[in-house]
Write a protein that holds these residues in place. Sequence first.
Motif, PDB file in Angstrom:
ATOM      1  N   ALA A  70      39.607  36.642  94.821  1.00 40.42           N
ATOM      2  CA  ALA A  70      38.183  36.964  94.697  1.00 40.42           C
ATOM      3  C   ALA A  70      37.963  38.008  93.604  1.00 40.42           C
ATOM      4  O   ALA A  70      37.008  37.900  92.819  1.00 40.42           O
ATOM      5  N   ILE A  71      38.837  38.998  93.524  1.00 36.39           N
ATOM      6  CA  ILE A  71      38.727  40.018  92.477  1.00 36.39           C
ATOM      7  C   ILE A  71      38.900  39.369  91.101  1.00 36.39           C
ATOM      8  O   ILE A  71      38.179  39.698  90.154  1.00 36.39           O
ATOM      9  N   ASN A  72      39.833  38.440  90.991  1.00 35.86           N
ATOM     10  CA  ASN A  72      40.015  37.725  89.725  1.00 35.86           C
ATOM     11  C   ASN A  72      38.755  36.951  89.337  1.00 35.86           C
ATOM     12  O   ASN A  72      38.379  36.909  88.160  1.00 35.86           O
ATOM     13  N   GLU A  73      38.090  36.339  90.322  1.00 37.58           N
ATOM     14  CA  GLU A  73      36.827  35.639  90.058  1.00 37.58           C
ATOM     15  C   GLU A  73      35.754  36.605  89.564  1.00 37.58           C
ATOM     16  O   GLU A  73      35.002  36.292  88.642  1.00 37.58           O
ATOM     17  N   ILE A  74      35.684  37.776  90.184  1.00 34.86           N
ATOM     18  CA  ILE A  74      34.702  38.786  89.778  1.00 34.86           C
ATOM     19  C   ILE A  74      34.999  39.251  88.353  1.00 34.86           C
ATOM     20  O   ILE A  74      34.082  39.371  87.533  1.00 34.86           O
ATOM     21  N   ASN A  75      36.270  39.520  88.058  1.00 41.05           N
ATOM     22  CA  ASN A  75      36.645  39.942  86.703  1.00 41.05           C
ATOM     23  C   ASN A  75      36.213  38.904  85.673  1.00 41.05           C
ATOM     24  O   ASN A  75      35.664  39.257  84.621  1.00 41.05           O
ATOM     25  N   TYR A  76      36.448  37.638  85.960  1.00 39.50           N
ATOM     26  CA  TYR A  76      36.067  36.578  85.030  1.00 39.50           C
ATOM     27  C   TYR A  76      34.540  36.510  84.902  1.00 39.50           C
ATOM     28  O   TYR A  76      34.005  36.399  83.801  1.00 39.50           O
ATOM     29  N   PHE A  77      33.851  36.582  86.031  1.00 37.12           N
ATOM     30  CA  PHE A  77      32.393  36.502  86.018  1.00 37.12           C
ATOM     31  C   PHE A  77      31.786  37.639  85.193  1.00 37.12           C
ATOM     32  O   PHE A  77      30.821  37.437  84.455  1.00 37.12           O
ATOM     33  N   MET A  78      32.359  38.835  85.295  1.00 39.10           N
ATOM     34  CA  MET A  78      31.811  40.016  84.619  1.00 39.10           C
ATOM     35  C   MET A  78      32.376  40.199  83.213  1.00 39.10           C
ATOM     36  O   MET A  78      32.177  41.240  82.596  1.00 39.10           O
ATOM     37  N   ARG A  79      33.022  39.190  82.674  1.00 39.65           N
ATOM     38  CA  ARG A  79      33.622  39.255  81.337  1.00 39.65           C
ATOM     39  C   ARG A  79      32.557  39.483  80.268  1.00 39.65           C
ATOM     40  O   ARG A  79      31.366  39.308  80.509  1.00 39.65           O
ATOM     41  N   ASP A  80      33.018  39.818  79.074  1.00 45.74           N
ATOM     42  CA  ASP A  80      32.137  39.907  77.912  1.00 45.74           C
ATOM     43  C   ASP A  80      31.823  38.470  77.511  1.00 45.74           C
ATOM     44  O   ASP A  80      32.663  37.776  76.936  1.00 45.74           O
ATOM     45  N   TRP A  81      30.630  38.017  77.801  1.00 52.02           N
ATOM     46  CA  TRP A  81      30.278  36.619  77.556  1.00 52.02           C
ATOM     47  C   TRP A  81      30.172  36.309  76.063  1.00 52.02           C
ATOM     48  O   TRP A  81      30.287  35.153  75.661  1.00 52.02           O
ATOM     49  N   ARG A  82      30.002  37.338  75.244  1.00 51.58           N
ATOM     50  CA  ARG A  82      29.913  37.100  73.801  1.00 51.58           C
ATOM     51  C   ARG A  82      31.275  36.766  73.195  1.00 51.58           C
ATOM     52  O   ARG A  82      31.376  35.952  72.284  1.00 51.58           O
ATOM     53  N   THR A  83      32.332  37.428  73.682  1.00 55.56           N
ATOM     54  CA  THR A  83      33.680  37.223  73.138  1.00 55.56           C
ATOM     55  C   THR A  83      34.580  36.457  74.105  1.00 55.56           C
ATOM     56  O   THR A  83      35.686  36.088  73.746  1.00 55.56           O
ATOM     57  N   ASN A  84      34.110  36.286  75.338  1.00 53.48           N
ATOM     58  CA  ASN A  84      34.860  35.629  76.415  1.00 53.48           C
ATOM     59  C   ASN A  84      36.090  36.434  76.839  1.00 53.48           C
ATOM     60  O   ASN A  84      37.004  35.910  77.451  1.00 53.48           O
ATOM     61  N   GLU A  85      36.119  37.740  76.523  1.00 52.59           N
ATOM     62  CA  GLU A  85      37.226  38.606  76.931  1.00 52.59           C
ATOM     63  C   GLU A  85      37.035  39.045  78.376  1.00 52.59           C
ATOM     64  O   GLU A  85      35.937  39.423  78.778  1.00 52.59           O
TER      65      GLU A  85
END
Length: 189
Positions: A70-85
């Motif tokens: 779940a934490i990994n999902e949150i990290n991905y969701f909260m990523r920098d959407w401009r750079t996908n980092e």
Amino acid sequence: MTVQKGVGFTRRALLGAFAATAVTAAPTFANASGFLRGGGDVRRIRMYSGRTGERLDTIYWIDGEYIKDAINEINYFMRDWRTNEVKEVDLRTIDIMTAAHNLMDVHEPYMLLSGYRSPKTNAMLRRRSGGVAKNSLHMTGKAADLRLSSRSVHQMARAAAACRAGGVGRYSRSNFVHMDCGDVRTWGA
């Protein structure tokens, strides 16, 4: 809890059972390390992103343990959407967001405006706006900018500040609240 044959348990019933135990299991002290008032024994975060169209509704903490997937999902969701980092989001920030959400007693998911920001994105935003900090906590995964349509900026900021666990910025003109796990402080109008 006993399971009887022929009786199905819904996710809602399971969450209800966890919630019922939370009242008796929750610590009675408000500022203990690792516990934020409003967090509870089951911690669930609900968000959506208008930028990516993604939605997140996950239980990320049960009975004192963070759930790695779940934490990994949150990290991905909260990523920098401009750079996908993707960067690990500080768990304290997630807990503050969850505790504030619970204190407001809403079911509406947060709209995430900004989670993690790469240094490149932060520099670009600084060139466009005077309100972006050079050493923003967004760049370390310690901050989020959030909005709720059912609550005012003032209501959201009061709930986050009541956690006494980090920084809370009110951006009334732009209709969002900044929450972070840095020093306890407030700003904005």
